[in-house]
Design a protein around this motif. Sequence first.
Motif, PDB file in Angstrom:
ATOM      1  N   LYS A  98      11.948  -4.141  -8.050  1.00 29.28           N
ATOM      2  CA  LYS A  98      10.689  -3.798  -8.198  1.00 29.28           C
ATOM      3  C   LYS A  98       9.853  -4.758  -9.105  1.00 29.28           C
ATOM      4  O   LYS A  98      10.352  -5.419 -10.140  1.00 29.28           O
ATOM      5  CB  LYS A  98      10.479  -2.343  -8.606  1.00 29.28           C
ATOM      6  N   CYS A  99       8.328  -4.976  -8.898  1.00 24.96           N
ATOM      7  CA  CYS A  99       7.524  -5.863  -9.666  1.00 24.96           C
ATOM      8  C   CYS A  99       6.241  -5.260  -9.614  1.00 24.96           C
ATOM      9  O   CYS A  99       5.961  -4.902  -8.413  1.00 24.96           O
ATOM     10  CB  CYS A  99       7.972  -7.319  -9.012  1.00 24.96           C
ATOM     11  N   GLU A 100       5.685  -5.075 -10.697  1.00 21.33           N
ATOM     12  CA  GLU A 100       4.173  -4.749 -10.629  1.00 21.33           C
ATOM     13  C   GLU A 100       3.385  -5.387 -11.640  1.00 21.33           C
ATOM     14  O   GLU A 100       3.849  -5.686 -12.711  1.00 21.33           O
ATOM     15  CB  GLU A 100       3.947  -3.267 -10.488  1.00 21.33           C
ATOM     16  N   LEU A 101       2.273  -5.386 -11.211  1.00 21.38           N
ATOM     17  CA  LEU A 101       0.996  -6.127 -12.285  1.00 21.38           C
ATOM     18  C   LEU A 101      -0.161  -4.828 -12.340  1.00 21.38           C
ATOM     19  O   LEU A 101      -0.602  -4.372 -11.369  1.00 21.38           O
ATOM     20  CB  LEU A 101       0.428  -7.300 -11.785  1.00 21.38           C
ATOM     21  N   ILE A 102      -0.200  -4.449 -13.361  1.00 19.39           N
ATOM     22  CA  ILE A 102      -1.273  -3.432 -13.631  1.00 19.39           C
ATOM     23  C   ILE A 102      -2.224  -4.019 -14.489  1.00 19.39           C
ATOM     24  O   ILE A 102      -2.266  -4.503 -15.550  1.00 19.39           O
ATOM     25  CB  ILE A 102      -0.583  -2.323 -14.354  1.00 19.39           C
ATOM     26  N   VAL A 103      -3.676  -3.914 -13.979  1.00 18.84           N
ATOM     27  CA  VAL A 103      -4.754  -4.256 -14.747  1.00 18.84           C
ATOM     28  C   VAL A 103      -5.650  -2.937 -15.169  1.00 18.84           C
ATOM     29  O   VAL A 103      -5.975  -2.307 -14.125  1.00 18.84           O
ATOM     30  CB  VAL A 103      -5.654  -5.260 -14.040  1.00 18.84           C
TER      31      VAL A 103
END
Length: 153
Positions: A98-103
């Motif tokens: 898994k990979c995620e970017l949260i802004v």
Amino acid sequence: MIRFKLVILLFLLSLITSCRNQATDETFPCDGVFYLNIEGNNGKQVCSKTIENYHIHNNKLIFSVLNNELAGKVIFQIELEPFDGPGLYQLGKNYQNKCELIVQGASDEFYKCTSGTFTVHEAGPENLNAIFDIVIEGFYNKKVIHAQGGVHL
């Protein structure tokens, strides 16, 4: 003759080491331990001097970076499972990794990896040397973004 061969060997080792360091510096243009380059019209670079969370446990590698910005926060997370040591790991919808970017800020958005790779060169309890090349898609805005970066912990 042996002394001459030893001098040549030491010279070659120092040359290889210096070339390796130059290559690392060229691919890691950041004065920190984490670098993220988001490409496109609204390109952005994130550099962090600290890793928020990093551990390897039960064949799982997890690391996350939190970067405070003027307009909010940027959080980047990777989870590799099963983690078998150095190598190339595939990311995206069809993979367990898994990979995620949260802004977080004026317009919150969550991006998930749709494809990409995370290449681990070295990983241990106190160190991680890896690069990544990913494509992420926004949950709300459906914007597709290409990003590259690395971690040198």
